[in-house]
Design an enzyme around this catalytic site. Structure first.
Site, mmCIF file in Angstrom:
data_model
loop_
_atom_site.group_PDB
_atom_site.id
_atom_site.type_symbol
_atom_site.label_atom_id
_atom_site.label_comp_id
_atom_site.label_asym_id
_atom_site.label_seq_id
_atom_site.Cartn_x
_atom_site.Cartn_y
_atom_site.Cartn_z
ATOM 1 N N GLY A 176 6.476 -9.976 -16.083
ATOM 2 C CA GLY A 176 5.830 -9.720 -17.376
ATOM 3 C C GLY A 176 6.163 -10.742 -18.441
ATOM 4 O O GLY A 176 5.547 -10.745 -19.519
ATOM 5 N N ASP A 178 3.277 -5.398 -13.224
ATOM 6 C CA ASP A 178 1.932 -4.823 -13.135
ATOM 7 C C ASP A 178 1.244 -5.541 -11.989
ATOM 8 O O ASP A 178 0.853 -6.699 -12.125
ATOM 9 C CB ASP A 178 1.180 -5.030 -14.454
ATOM 10 N N MET A 179 1.102 -4.886 -10.865
ATOM 11 C CA MET A 179 0.621 -5.571 -9.661
ATOM 12 C C MET A 179 -0.352 -4.722 -8.860
ATOM 13 O O MET A 179 -0.204 -3.509 -8.749
ATOM 14 C CB MET A 179 1.804 -5.941 -8.762
ATOM 15 N N ALA A 180 -1.339 -5.396 -8.285
ATOM 16 C CA ALA A 180 -2.176 -4.747 -7.283
ATOM 17 C C ALA A 180 -1.421 -4.784 -5.959
ATOM 18 O O ALA A 180 -0.519 -5.610 -5.769
ATOM 19 C CB ALA A 180 -3.502 -5.484 -7.152
ATOM 20 N N HIS A 239 -12.095 3.554 -14.819
ATOM 21 C CA HIS A 239 -11.350 2.297 -14.962
ATOM 22 C C HIS A 239 -10.630 2.352 -16.303
ATOM 23 O O HIS A 239 -11.258 2.550 -17.334
ATOM 24 C CB HIS A 239 -12.337 1.129 -14.924
ATOM 25 N N LYS A 276 3.249 -2.865 5.267
ATOM 26 C CA LYS A 276 3.991 -2.329 4.117
ATOM 27 C C LYS A 276 3.049 -2.077 2.938
ATOM 28 O O LYS A 276 3.082 -1.019 2.312
ATOM 29 C CB LYS A 276 5.114 -3.291 3.721
#
Lengths: 354, 354
Positions: A311, A177-179, A119, A229
């Site tokens: 951001g 910044d994305m999951a 991590h 997707k």
């Protein structure tokens, strides 16, 4: 001890001390401390100091290893492969960032794969530093199982994040910044704690049906963004970070929390692009500023005061928390207080106000 | 003339002839014809021969230019920049693909920006060819305005697609080809024609409210996948394809249909990664096969017969339509028939059955 405001520099010192006492070198400890406090400053608590206790636990269990250094095991042309040797994720991540930027400066682009990592905090930590160095950065990472493939009902992919940093001039930089999941598991756990229901597009239960019950969601699978997707995006990230680099992939990536016997063997990809091959940086920055201005000038929905750039909210959080102090949740502050006390430090020394 | 089945090779011949008669070289005409028929074979009608009439119209209007060739205007290290000179999009795309793969073979990775391009068909055409050459390919393109930034109510970004091709061995390869919008504009237009409503997460009306009315949606904006996440992805793609390459960006990208006065000035990015820097191709392929097997073994939701890999359904469509013939919608067949007749050809020559 209720929620309090803490000075970010003093929190960084305390975290550095805790990691040094656990066996990390001063420099490595500082890198990890910075990456965690960076996330707290941006308001991304889930990737902030809340993770420090489990990092320390994994060091003690020997599954985060401090006795070696990340190694470049292949470097050919504009590509490289780094073996993280199961070191602290942020230490491995910084080695990959430096390598990607160095290759981009030499070759215009640098593509760096990473195996045997852990991590590594929030991807934005690396993207932000690339921005400061005038480079475009794409960061990908796989993660422990949380999402089923479309049509499946058992977690297979992680919430595999993607982050991109692109510098601007006077305007805020682009920092996505994305999951690849619709929502974070942490948000569902929070809803469970509060006895609230969740939106039906966040997760499926263990039979594959959409659910608004956080309990059923936690026993099921998170849903990816955009249906098939997002499944495709999560799989793409897993292939690059896992299959290409030789790290673990799919359910082979170990949990940060539930498995103290094995290293996580997370994989990352860091790709940097040198803007100056295309434009002088100052010209690119002016073009970005004009473009961002144009986006901010798009007519808005009633009630929306300003269109934000990816951001930008987190950047404002950072500015505000740097001056006013970081607010830590009670649970996190308590755990840090306990850890500090164990080595004769006092978390209250980091308080800005009582 | 109702819907009929057509032989894909003969359709490719006819399309090539139509483009040659419009002034394209034999080789360029064949490239474009192949890219369009490739999309029809995969069942992606929206990017198939349905686009040929507007390509021909734009050639006649002089906004697609056939009097020059795409040029490499910068090549340094592992990066290159191609000026498409407003040539046929697929011709420009193929030049970029070749350049990206050539750089990847030399340098391990190739990053190629493209300016002054046109609608280049479906991204999967390029991804498929990279797969055949044993390379990983990432393709990005910007597109004419269709989606508002989050909080905005006017289209700004295109449905900016991303495609990724990754080879496997005996299993189908990974071929993701997706727009960053939830749904295609064409699907909404179809719902309007049929008098049906649309799901509330596809689009917003001109005031920014979610709508189930296709009319209101067409007067409004498409929604990106995952809310602000998809907005971020579309903006990232626009910055790389537009700002970095020097192509148009945002609403500066011209419509394929509504503007016959100006070239589209679309931008693309093609990035190839040479697998062999990391693994012998055969080892990578075996690892991909094992991984895909694992995904296909995930327990399934009731009623789901098989978990599909991105691109697998389209691959099956292709196999089936190659043997049984391509079904063209009546409207498209009629238009092709008219265009063929103008140059003394007969679309019925391409029919497999009456």
């Amino acid at each position: 001890m209720g929620p309090r405001h803490f000075d970010w520099r003093r929190l960084e010192e305390l975290a550095t001390n805790l990691l040094v006492r656990a066996g990390a070198s001063e420099q490595h400890a500082r890198t990890v401390a910075q990456s965690l406090v960076h996330a707290d400053l941006r308001g991304i608590e889930s990737h902030g100091l809340a993770r420090l206790p489990i990092y320390l636990e994994r060091i003690n269990a020997g599954v985060i290893r401090l006795d070696s250094e990340p190694k470049v095991i292949m470097q050919e042309g504009a590509t490289a492969l780094i073996d993280g040797d199961n070191h602290l994720g942020a230490v491995v991540g910084m080695a990959a960032l430096d390598q990607a930027i160095s290759l981009a400066r030499q070759m215009g682009v640098g593509f760096v794969g990473v195996r045997h990592s852990n991590h590594f905090g929030s991807c934005s930590y690396y993207a932000e530093q690339a921005i400061e160095r005038g480079q475009i950065l794409l960061v990908l990472s796989n993660a422990p199982e949380a999402m089923a493939p479309t049509g499946g009902i058992r977690p297979f992919f992680g919430t595999n994040p993607v982050a991109v940093g692109i510098p601007a001039g006077k305007q805020p930089p682009f920092l996505l910044d994305m999951a690849t999941s619709v929502a974070a598991r942490g948000k569902i756990a929070l809803a469970e704690k509060r006895g609230e229901s969740i939106p039906a597009d966040w997760a499926i239960d263990s039979e594959g049906n959409p659910t608004t019950s956080p309990q059923a969601a936690l026993a099921g699978s998170l849903l990816p963004i955009g249906g098939a997707k997002g499944y495709g995006l999560a799989m793409f990230i897993d292939i690059l970070c896992g299959i290409l680099t030789g790290a673990a992939c799919g359910p082979g990536v170990r949990s940060l929390y539930d498995n103290l016997e094995h290293p996580q063997n997370i994989g990352h990809v860091f790709m940097a692009v040198d803007i100056e091959r295309f434009w002088p940086l100052s010209v690119f920055q002016r073009r970005m500023d004009a473009y961002i201005n144009e986006i901010k000038s798009v007519p808005r929905r009633a009630g929306i005061e300003e269109i934000m750039i990816p951001g930008e909210i987190e950047r404002r959080n950072m500015e505000s928390q740097k001056s006013k102090g970081i607010t830590l949740a009670t649970g996190i502050a308590k755990e840090l207080e306990r850890l500090c006390a164990e080595i004769g430090l006092d978390l209250r020394d980091a308080c800005i106000e009582e």
